[in-house]
Design a protein around this motif. Structure first.
Motif, PDB file in Angstrom:
ATOM      1  N   GLY A  39       0.763  -1.229   0.000  1.00 51.63           N
ATOM      2  CA  GLY A  39       0.000   0.000   0.000  1.00 51.63           C
ATOM      3  C   GLY A  39       0.797   1.284   0.000  1.00 51.63           C
ATOM      4  N   VAL A  40       2.120   1.193  -0.172  1.00 51.21           N
ATOM      5  CA  VAL A  40       2.936   2.414  -0.111  1.00 51.21           C
ATOM      6  C   VAL A  40       3.042   3.127  -1.456  1.00 51.21           C
ATOM      7  CG1 VAL A  40       4.283   1.632   1.862  1.00 51.21           C
ATOM      8  CG2 VAL A  40       5.072   1.104  -0.458  1.00 51.21           C
ATOM      9  N   GLY A  41       2.571   2.482  -2.542  1.00 54.62           N
ATOM     10  CA  GLY A  41       2.602   3.137  -3.848  1.00 54.62           C
ATOM     11  C   GLY A  41       3.638   2.592  -4.808  1.00 54.62           C
ATOM     12  N   LYS A  42       4.033   1.323  -4.619  1.00 54.47           N
ATOM     13  CA  LYS A  42       5.043   0.731  -5.496  1.00 54.47           C
ATOM     14  C   LYS A  42       4.561   0.637  -6.938  1.00 54.47           C
ATOM     15  CE  LYS A  42       5.433  -3.170  -3.275  1.00 54.47           C
ATOM     16  NZ  LYS A  42       4.420  -2.928  -2.231  1.00 54.47           N
ATOM     17  N   THR A  43       3.326   0.204  -7.134  1.00 57.09           N
ATOM     18  CA  THR A  43       2.817  -0.007  -8.493  1.00 57.09           C
ATOM     19  C   THR A  43       2.698   1.308  -9.247  1.00 57.09           C
ATOM     20  OG1 THR A  43       1.636  -2.018  -7.853  1.00 57.09           O
ATOM     21  CG2 THR A  43       0.883  -0.900  -9.843  1.00 57.09           C
ATOM     22  N   LEU A 172      10.924  -4.104 -11.966  1.00 56.03           N
ATOM     23  CA  LEU A 172      10.214  -5.178 -11.279  1.00 56.03           C
ATOM     24  C   LEU A 172       9.406  -4.615 -10.115  1.00 56.03           C
ATOM     25  CD1 LEU A 172       9.655  -8.174 -10.559  1.00 56.03           C
ATOM     26  CD2 LEU A 172      11.842  -8.176  -9.331  1.00 56.03           C
ATOM     27  N   ASP A 173       8.087  -4.747 -10.202  1.00 54.09           N
ATOM     28  CA  ASP A 173       7.180  -4.359  -9.121  1.00 54.09           C
ATOM     29  C   ASP A 173       6.934  -5.589  -8.259  1.00 54.09           C
ATOM     30  OD1 ASP A 173       5.265  -3.198  -7.500  1.00 54.09           O
ATOM     31  OD2 ASP A 173       3.656  -3.351  -8.976  1.00 54.09           O
ATOM     32  N   THR A 174       7.451  -5.576  -7.046  1.00 52.45           N
ATOM     33  CA  THR A 174       7.420  -6.772  -6.211  1.00 52.45           C
ATOM     34  C   THR A 174       6.170  -6.827  -5.336  1.00 52.45           C
ATOM     35  OG1 THR A 174       8.594  -5.724  -4.366  1.00 52.45           O
ATOM     36  CG2 THR A 174       9.928  -6.763  -6.087  1.00 52.45           C
ATOM     37  N   GLN A 175       5.953  -7.990  -4.755  1.00 48.69           N
ATOM     38  CA  GLN A 175       4.877  -8.145  -3.791  1.00 48.69           C
ATOM     39  C   GLN A 175       5.244  -7.424  -2.496  1.00 48.69           C
ATOM     40  OE1 GLN A 175       6.001 -12.559  -3.561  1.00 48.69           O
ATOM     41  NE2 GLN A 175       4.886 -12.243  -1.666  1.00 48.69           N
ATOM     42  N   LEU A 193      14.715   0.446  -5.479  1.00 52.64           N
ATOM     43  CA  LEU A 193      13.976   1.575  -4.936  1.00 52.64           C
ATOM     44  C   LEU A 193      13.108   1.025  -3.817  1.00 52.64           C
ATOM     45  CD1 LEU A 193      12.827   3.523  -8.134  1.00 52.64           C
ATOM     46  CD2 LEU A 193      15.003   3.605  -6.930  1.00 52.64           C
ATOM     47  N   ILE A 194      13.396   1.419  -2.605  1.00 52.26           N
ATOM     48  CA  ILE A 194      12.648   0.963  -1.446  1.00 52.26           C
ATOM     49  C   ILE A 194      11.629   2.039  -1.107  1.00 52.26           C
ATOM     50  CG2 ILE A 194      12.787   0.059   0.881  1.00 52.26           C
ATOM     51  CD1 ILE A 194      14.411  -1.540  -1.168  1.00 52.26           C
TER      52      ILE A 194
END
Length: 291
Positions: A39-43, A172-175, A193-194
């Motif tokens: 939920g932090v906005g990775k996607t 790569l958009d991770t889980q 990118l964390i």
């Protein structure tokens, strides 16, 4: 150990690991892994960076390894065609073809741990436009599926074997969380990118992810603080991460209502010139130095 010495040793380790994976050849293209708490906005960030690289003429392969599987829609894939997307982890015939074992078949038998999956993008990639392709990895479901080794072997093999031209990009958009580090899916990536919100729990996941990134030999680890609402939240971040020695840079992306107004497709967002986009473009410039 000083910060400069720490970073020097980390970069030496990253270079050695990259050379060992490529048989001494120069590592290919740009590989970026985006990680963090759910939920932090990775996607959203994955989609924005994919578009920014595409806008500079790069060929981009966006890889969705998040079980939510929303990256396609953030990149503009029509929601009404969602049923056309079959995640790689659900292609049982392909998994069996490459690993020698069928998902859910139980224990026993021989398993190819280093499958040749060089054809995976051609066979299962989704063309978003002339610059962006998408590969949906899918989730590995534990309930009632038997041994998960075939799926894990395939997903690891995909990330390891995909070769890029010098100017190509994989993002790569991770889980959510850190499982992908444990399964080494992120191994071989040059930059991490964390992404974190300015909260204690989110930052704890970020610090754990950064340490695991370092252990995998990822040379650059960038902290991205998303949904910043108040300036004093920056002090909270620095108090928690201390000297920030794990990170090559720290970027603050503001909370911006424009992101919600344009979702799921982020393409219109890039044309707004909103605060989120301005800071994302600065991040893009930072991680693209020398590329």
């Amino acid at each position: 150990m000083s910060l400069s010495e720490y970073k020097r040793k980390r970069n030496v380790k990253a270079s050695a690991m990259a050379l060992s994976r490529t048989g001494g050849r120069k590592a290919d293209g740009m590989r970026i892994v985006i990680a963090g708490k759910g939920g932090v906005g990775k996607t959203t960030l994955t989609a924005v960076l994919s578009r920014l690289y595409a806008n500079t003429g790069k060929q981009v392969l966006a890889v969705d390894a998040d079980p939510q599987e929303n990256l396609a829609f953030s990149l503009g894939y029509p929601a009404e065609k969602a049923s056309d997307i079959i995640p790689l982890s659900q292609n049982s015939d392909y998994i069996e073809e490459k690993t020698g074992a069928r998902p859910g078949a139980g224990w026993g038998g021989f398993l190819t741990l280093n499958p040749n999956v060089s054809d995976v993008v051609e066979r299962f990639g989704i063309r978003i436009d002339d610059k962006i392709s998408l590969l949906v990895m899918g989730s590995v479901y534990a309930a009632g599926t038997g041994c998960l080794c075939p799926e894990n072997a395939l997903l690891n093999g995909v990330m390891r074997c995909i070769r890029l031209m010098e100017d190509d990009v994989i993002i790569l958009d991770t889980q959510a969380g850190v499982e992908h580090f444990g399964r080494a899916i992120s191994e071989g990536f040059k930059k991490a990118l964390i992404v974190s919100e300015p909260t204690f729990n989110s930052l704890q996941v970020a610090l754990h992810s950064a340490k695991l990134s370092c252990e995998l030999g990822i040379g650059e680890i960038h902290l991205v603080i998303n949904k910043l609402r108040f300036e004093d939240e920056k002090k909270k971040v620095t108090d928690i991460i201390k000297d920030g020695s794990l990170f090559s840079s720290i970027t603050y992306l503001p909370y911006d209502a424009a992101v919600l107004k344009t979702e799921p497709d982020i393409a219109p967002l890039l044309n707004t010139g909103c605060p989120y986009v301005r800071e994302a473009e600065r991040l893009f410039q930072t991680i693209s130095e020398g590329f």
